[in-house]
Design a protein around this motif. Structure first.
Motif, PDB file in Angstrom:
ATOM      1  N   ARG A 264       0.836  -1.188   0.000  1.00  0.00           N
ATOM      2  CA  ARG A 264       0.000   0.000   0.000  1.00  0.00           C
ATOM      3  C   ARG A 264       0.879   1.250   0.000  1.00  0.00           C
ATOM      4  NH1 ARG A 264      -5.151   0.813   4.021  1.00  0.00           N
ATOM      5  NH2 ARG A 264      -5.945   2.752   3.110  1.00  0.00           N
ATOM      6  N   GLY A 265       0.553   2.208  -0.855  1.00  0.00           N
ATOM      7  CA  GLY A 265       1.334   3.434  -0.968  1.00  0.00           C
ATOM      8  C   GLY A 265       2.346   3.411  -2.097  1.00  0.00           C
ATOM      9  N   ASP A 266       2.613   2.230  -2.684  1.00  0.00           N
ATOM     10  CA  ASP A 266       3.508   2.159  -3.846  1.00  0.00           C
ATOM     11  C   ASP A 266       2.889   2.900  -5.025  1.00  0.00           C
ATOM     12  OD1 ASP A 266       5.269   0.635  -2.414  1.00  0.00           O
ATOM     13  OD2 ASP A 266       4.694  -1.278  -3.308  1.00  0.00           O
ATOM     14  N   ARG A 267       3.730   3.603  -5.780  1.00  0.00           N
ATOM     15  CA  ARG A 267       3.275   4.293  -6.987  1.00  0.00           C
ATOM     16  C   ARG A 267       3.728   3.489  -8.199  1.00  0.00           C
ATOM     17  NH1 ARG A 267       1.710   9.619  -7.839  1.00  0.00           N
ATOM     18  NH2 ARG A 267       1.640  10.207 -10.051  1.00  0.00           N
ATOM     19  N   ILE A 268       2.780   2.995  -8.967  1.00  0.00           N
ATOM     20  CA  ILE A 268       3.104   2.178 -10.133  1.00  0.00           C
ATOM     21  C   ILE A 268       3.514   3.091 -11.287  1.00  0.00           C
ATOM     22  CG2 ILE A 268       2.159   0.564 -11.832  1.00  0.00           C
ATOM     23  CD1 ILE A 268       0.454  -0.614  -9.631  1.00  0.00           C
ATOM     24  N   THR A 269       4.651   2.794 -11.891  1.00  0.00           N
ATOM     25  CA  THR A 269       5.198   3.613 -12.974  1.00  0.00           C
ATOM     26  C   THR A 269       5.141   2.937 -14.332  1.00  0.00           C
ATOM     27  OG1 THR A 269       7.425   2.796 -12.455  1.00  0.00           O
ATOM     28  CG2 THR A 269       6.711   4.857 -11.394  1.00  0.00           C
ATOM     29  N   SER A 270       5.056   1.600 -14.352  1.00  0.00           N
ATOM     30  CA  SER A 270       5.005   0.902 -15.640  1.00  0.00           C
ATOM     31  C   SER A 270       4.406  -0.484 -15.468  1.00  0.00           C
ATOM     32  CB  SER A 270       6.415   0.775 -16.247  1.00  0.00           C
ATOM     33  OG  SER A 270       7.240  -0.044 -15.435  1.00  0.00           O
ATOM     34  N   VAL A 271       3.843  -0.990 -16.555  1.00  0.00           N
ATOM     35  CA  VAL A 271       3.331  -2.362 -16.611  1.00  0.00           C
ATOM     36  C   VAL A 271       3.940  -3.014 -17.839  1.00  0.00           C
ATOM     37  CG1 VAL A 271       1.302  -3.849 -16.837  1.00  0.00           C
ATOM     38  CG2 VAL A 271       1.167  -1.775 -15.450  1.00  0.00           C
ATOM     39  N   ASP A 272       4.859  -3.953 -17.603  1.00  0.00           N
ATOM     40  CA  ASP A 272       5.555  -4.651 -18.697  1.00  0.00           C
ATOM     41  C   ASP A 272       6.200  -3.675 -19.676  1.00  0.00           C
ATOM     42  OD1 ASP A 272       6.084  -7.342 -18.863  1.00  0.00           O
ATOM     43  OD2 ASP A 272       4.721  -7.680 -20.540  1.00  0.00           O
ATOM     44  N   GLY A 273       6.782  -2.622 -19.144  1.00  0.00           N
ATOM     45  CA  GLY A 273       7.485  -1.639 -19.960  1.00  0.00           C
ATOM     46  C   GLY A 273       6.626  -0.492 -20.448  1.00  0.00           C
ATOM     47  N   ALA A 274       5.305  -0.618 -20.386  1.00  0.00           N
ATOM     48  CA  ALA A 274       4.415   0.461 -20.818  1.00  0.00           C
ATOM     49  C   ALA A 274       4.298   1.485 -19.692  1.00  0.00           C
ATOM     50  CB  ALA A 274       3.031  -0.085 -21.171  1.00  0.00           C
ATOM     51  N   GLU A 292      -1.051 -13.331 -17.857  1.00  0.00           N
ATOM     52  CA  GLU A 292       0.362 -13.194 -18.204  1.00  0.00           C
ATOM     53  C   GLU A 292       1.198 -12.871 -16.963  1.00  0.00           C
ATOM     54  OE1 GLU A 292       1.124 -10.465 -21.354  1.00  0.00           O
ATOM     55  OE2 GLU A 292      -0.539 -11.195 -22.615  1.00  0.00           O
ATOM     56  N   THR A 293       2.489 -13.188 -17.061  1.00  0.00           N
ATOM     57  CA  THR A 293       3.450 -12.786 -16.040  1.00  0.00           C
ATOM     58  C   THR A 293       4.130 -11.514 -16.520  1.00  0.00           C
ATOM     59  OG1 THR A 293       3.833 -15.085 -15.364  1.00  0.00           O
ATOM     60  CG2 THR A 293       5.510 -13.462 -14.750  1.00  0.00           C
ATOM     61  N   VAL A 294       4.009 -10.438 -15.750  1.00  0.00           N
ATOM     62  CA  VAL A 294       4.464  -9.121 -16.198  1.00  0.00           C
ATOM     63  C   VAL A 294       5.389  -8.496 -15.161  1.00  0.00           C
ATOM     64  CG1 VAL A 294       2.348  -8.731 -17.529  1.00  0.00           C
ATOM     65  CG2 VAL A 294       2.475  -7.947 -15.162  1.00  0.00           C
ATOM     66  N   GLU A 295       6.164  -7.517 -15.624  1.00  0.00           N
ATOM     67  CA  GLU A 295       6.996  -6.716 -14.737  1.00  0.00           C
ATOM     68  C   GLU A 295       6.239  -5.446 -14.352  1.00  0.00           C
ATOM     69  OE1 GLU A 295      10.724  -5.803 -16.473  1.00  0.00           O
ATOM     70  OE2 GLU A 295      11.547  -7.815 -16.224  1.00  0.00           O
ATOM     71  N   ILE A 296       6.139  -5.194 -13.068  1.00  0.00           N
ATOM     72  CA  ILE A 296       5.486  -3.991 -12.558  1.00  0.00           C
ATOM     73  C   ILE A 296       6.573  -3.073 -12.002  1.00  0.00           C
ATOM     74  CG2 ILE A 296       3.825  -3.027 -10.938  1.00  0.00           C
ATOM     75  CD1 ILE A 296       2.519  -4.719 -13.078  1.00  0.00           C
ATOM     76  N   GLY A 297       6.752  -1.913 -12.640  1.00  0.00           N
ATOM     77  CA  GLY A 297       7.670  -0.913 -12.116  1.00  0.00           C
ATOM     78  C   GLY A 297       6.964  -0.026 -11.118  1.00  0.00           C
ATOM     79  N   LEU A 298       7.637   0.289 -10.026  1.00  0.00           N
ATOM     80  CA  LEU A 298       6.998   1.120  -9.013  1.00  0.00           C
ATOM     81  C   LEU A 298       8.029   1.941  -8.251  1.00  0.00           C
ATOM     82  CD1 LEU A 298       7.493  -0.552  -6.086  1.00  0.00           C
ATOM     83  CD2 LEU A 298       5.796  -2.035  -7.132  1.00  0.00           C
TER      84      LEU A 298
END
Length: 472
Positions: A264-274, A292-298
């Motif tokens: 909680r409180g994480d800011r998501i910056t990307s989903v699978d590079g998008a 799918e298995t994806v990379e979540i940037g935060l």
């Protein structure tokens, strides 16, 4: 704060519910032997007017013991056991206290009194059984109205547009599809909005016909024709979405995000590079990747992190399309308070009571159809945590939560499970159809089964709490 908030929450709502039964019983002439807040062994109490008022050891419910209502299961829960049941079935002694508590005869042993529960007409008994639920619903409406009248209405403190659902725009308003995501609405006709509520009211309550909407950052003007029909105006309001930052709020217990150490409180910056700028971007990118298995940037405390998440694969109820789901909810946006008149507060109180009732019923339906995760059900631990959080936010937020929980309590009590109010209503419905009451033995057998079922639900919910607190 958490423990105190929980005690106040449960104490008030149990009191309200049992007062409903108590007052209803008194209003139709039924004698009340015991009014208990809490279950199990008695801690303290006193007797007045033939009724024993008790505070008991287990603060997870309450009980109104009505004269002439055979319910041995509840006597066990009260802590009386079979001895209490036997005592209630013996002829009264000569002293006034035993006469008041026996509730069985006015003359010869076994003859029912006119003040016995089972001696009342079916409609009167149905009123008494349902009165606790009615009180909880009325209390929720009262609290919502009180908060709106005393503290005003909290509105979203933004005029920034996140997205426009072009397919939902009514005829004459198609130009709004050209609003750039992230733009601030600076003017709607003659209105210069300060909150999202101002924008919505301009669409819903303004005159029908031509209207110009202006935005800033970037600048733009959009000429539309406001429809005359109420349904079309609601479609217009629903098509323009307010801005939500891509910040994680609550996590679905057992969901993909919770299992991937997203917090909680994480800011998501990307989903699978998008890249992600708003919550709409999360919805779009996650939804297009079912299973799918994806990379979540935060970002967490200004540190960039990456989490690997296997998304859920969900089938839409109506469309049948497969969509991805990550199991997170939005972080509550910033709000501002707007004062309202008493009449508007009543209307808002009714709207909130009605709306949350439908949402809770929808959640129960989803549980039955397995469209909602069984892990979503919580018990005393979850209630305590949320009550503490709302109390920390201030009295209005705590009263709002108390109103919501009062609705929960009302709906749960009306489930057709023997031992709950809804189970007793089922007994009365059977009596209405067959023309005679179920025997005490039949009611006891079904109530025992209902008690086992309720205990299993409590164990299930407590288990969910334990897993949630362990981060599992």
């Amino acid at each position: 704060m958490t423990i105190l908030a929980l005690i106040v929450l449960l104490g008030v709502l149990i009191l309200v519910h049992e007062l409903g039964h108590f007052w209803a019983a008194k209003s139709v002439g039924i004698g009340v032997e015991r009014f208990s807040i809490g279950l199990g062994p008695r801690i303290l109490g006193f007797e007045r007017g033939g009724t024993e008022y008790v505070i008991s050891a287990i603060p997870l419910g309450g009980y109104v013991k009505m004269q002439g209502m055979d319910d041995e299961v509840m006597e066990h829960i009260e802590g009386g056991g079979s001895e209490a049941a036997k005592e209630s079935r013996t002829p009264p002694r000569r002293d006034s206290r035993s006469r008041a508590r026996s509730g069985r005869s006015s003359g010869a042993a076994g003859e029912p009194r006119s003040s016995d529960f089972d001696a009342q007409p079916l409609l009167a008994r149905a009123f008494v059984i349902s009165a606790g639920v009615i009180m909880n619903m009325v209390f929720a409406f009262f609290l919502y109205t009180l908060v709106a009248a005393a503290w005003g209405v909290r509105e979203l403190a933004t005029t920034r547009v996140m997205a426009v659902d072009e397919a939902s725009l009514p005829a004459g308003t198609e130009a709004l599809a050209g609003i750039t995501p992230g733009a601030d609405i600076s003017r709607v006709g003659e209105v210069e909005p300060e909150s999202w509520g101002d924008v919505q009211r301009a669409f819903l309550e303004g005159p029908a016909g031509p209207l110009t909407l202006a935005t800033e950052s970037p600048s733009g003007t959009f000429d539309i024709v406001v429809p005359d029909g109420e349904d079309e105006r609601r479609d217009l309001v629903g098509a323009v979405w307010y801005w939500i930052d891509p910040v994680v709020g609550a996590l679905t217990p057992g969901g993909p995000a919770a299992g991937a150490s997203i917090e909680r409180g994480d800011r998501i910056t990307s989903v699978d590079g998008a890249p992600v700028r708003s919550w709409a971007d999360i919805t779009r990118e996650v939804g297009s990747r079912p299973g799918e298995t994806v990379e979540i940037g935060l970002l967490r405390d200004e540190a960039a992190l990456v989490r690997i998440v296997e998304l859920d694969d969900i089938e839409g109820e109506e469309s049948g399309e497969r969509t991805g789901r990550i199991g997170i909810e939005v972080s509550p946006p910033e709000t501002r308070t707007t004062s309202v008149g008493f009449g508007e507060a009543i209307a808002l109180g009714w709207a909130q009571t009605y709306g949350f009732t439908l949402r809770i019923l929808g959640f129960l339906r989803d549980l039955v159809t397995l469209d909602a995760s069984p892990r979503s059900v919580g018990s005393i631990g979850t209630i305590a945590v949320v009550a503490g959080e709302r109390a920390a936010e201030g009295l209005p937020a705590f009263l709002d939560f108390m109103a919501l929980f009062s609705i929960n309590l009302a709906i749960l009590n009306m489930l057709p499970i023997p031992i709950l109010d809804g189970g007793h209503m089922v007994f009365l419905a059977i009596e209405l159809v067959r023309g005679r009451k179920l025997s005490v033995k039949q009611r006891l057998r079904w109530s025992q089964a209902g008690l086992v079922f309720v205990i299993l639900i409590m164990v299930w919910a407590l288990g969910n709490d334990a897993l949630r607190f362990l981060g599992l």
